[in-house]
Design a protein around this motif. Sequence first.
Motif, short mmCIF file in Angstrom:
data_model
loop_
_atom_site.label_atom_id
_atom_site.label_comp_id
_atom_site.label_asym_id
_atom_site.label_seq_id
_atom_site.Cartn_x
_atom_site.Cartn_y
_atom_site.Cartn_z
N LEU A 191 0.71 -1.22 -0.20
CA LEU A 191 0.05 -0.06 -0.07
C LEU A 191 0.88 1.19 0.12
O LEU A 191 1.79 1.49 0.82
CB LEU A 191 -0.84 0.00 1.33
CG LEU A 191 -1.75 1.15 1.51
CD1 LEU A 191 -2.69 1.49 0.15
CD2 LEU A 191 -2.48 1.24 2.69
N PRO A 194 0.28 5.47 3.15
CA PRO A 194 -1.08 5.38 3.64
C PRO A 194 -1.66 6.56 4.43
O PRO A 194 -2.77 6.70 4.83
CB PRO A 194 -0.97 4.30 4.60
CG PRO A 194 0.62 4.21 4.79
CD PRO A 194 1.07 4.63 3.63
N GLU A 205 -7.80 2.46 8.68
CA GLU A 205 -6.89 1.23 9.27
C GLU A 205 -7.87 0.00 8.96
O GLU A 205 -7.24 -1.21 8.81
CB GLU A 205 -6.54 1.28 10.40
CG GLU A 205 -5.52 2.39 10.60
CD GLU A 205 -4.74 2.45 11.87
OE1 GLU A 205 -4.62 1.44 12.83
OE2 GLU A 205 -3.88 3.31 12.04
N ILE A 208 -6.84 -1.17 5.66
CA ILE A 208 -5.34 -1.76 5.42
C ILE A 208 -5.25 -3.06 6.22
O ILE A 208 -4.94 -4.09 5.54
CB ILE A 208 -4.40 -0.82 6.31
CG1 ILE A 208 -4.52 0.75 5.73
CG2 ILE A 208 -3.18 -1.46 6.56
CD1 ILE A 208 -3.66 1.50 6.50
N LEU A 219 3.88 -2.43 3.72
CA LEU A 219 3.25 -0.80 3.58
C LEU A 219 4.37 0.31 3.64
O LEU A 219 5.33 0.00 4.24
CB LEU A 219 2.57 -1.07 5.34
CG LEU A 219 1.83 0.37 5.66
CD1 LEU A 219 0.40 0.47 4.83
CD2 LEU A 219 1.50 0.40 7.10
N TYR A 234 3.05 4.11 11.43
CA TYR A 234 2.60 3.00 10.27
C TYR A 234 3.68 1.60 10.61
O TYR A 234 3.41 0.54 10.20
CB TYR A 234 2.81 3.59 8.87
CG TYR A 234 1.66 4.62 8.64
CD1 TYR A 234 0.31 3.83 8.89
CD2 TYR A 234 1.91 5.85 8.31
CE1 TYR A 234 -0.83 4.77 8.55
CE2 TYR A 234 0.72 6.49 8.06
CZ TYR A 234 -0.54 6.27 8.12
OH TYR A 234 -1.56 6.59 7.80
N ALA A 238 2.49 -1.91 10.67
CA ALA A 238 3.04 -2.88 9.85
C ALA A 238 3.55 -4.00 10.74
O ALA A 238 3.33 -5.18 10.16
CB ALA A 238 4.10 -2.34 9.02
#
Length: 281
Positions: A191, A194, A205, A208, A219, A234, A238
Amino acid sequence: MHRMPGIDLHAHSNRSDGTFEPAEVVRRAAELGLEVVALTDHDTTDGLEEALAAGAELGVEVVPGVELSAEYERTSVHVLAYWPDVSNAELQAELARLRDERFRRGELIVEKLRELGLPVSFERVREIAGGGNIVRPHIAQAMVEAGIVETEREAFDRYLADGKPAHVPKHALDPVDAVGLILRAGGVCVLAHPGMWGDQSSVPEDLIERMAAAGMQGLEVDHTDHTPEQREHYRRLADRLGLIPTGGSDCHGERYDPIRLGSSTCDPEAFTALRRLAALG
């Protein structure tokens, strides 16, 4: 701007909304001392052959990639695919559909601008695109040339961004479906940025989490526009979801700001983990 030699996994060429030829992206990566650069143009793999050839000549490892457009709650979500099989028919069909969609979207945006009394020419937008993808920065450039705004950023802030008078929504895959498409094409799925999602501070989220459950592998934690606080957030996310924390500059050449190639990079261990996944197919 401070440069960090290493691995930059997010860069664009003029095959989408960057300003450099693919080979020029690689040449500049070599000059900066980058060992690895990924070419990740929006919805096209057209620049990869040129970039790979330049990388072989200059001693830079070029990761073939694409930044695939998806959509969630009528807002764009960008999904990076690394090392996909560019001959995969399903992937190329979706990329072609997205490019056609971008062309029609460009026409509609220009129509809206002209209805507002602004002298923007779609023919000029096509010239700026140079036969490649038509994207909003091309329209913004035409607006600057026409004297409507002083900068491309002003064009977005006043007219082109989500919710502004000339905005036209895209019609793209759900992000979870985009994950499946990338995996079926043999790619590694990450992704992108983000912390940049429409007018919100973050891609939701729960989305995600669903993308991770669908098989997304990474990520993009270290992005040039992420604050230190976002990067830390993040990184923790992750870790919780078992995703590889990646990094890239999102360089668009000379568009938007000083050339940012190499300004955010990927940890070598994370890159090794990505490459291991790619080898597994």
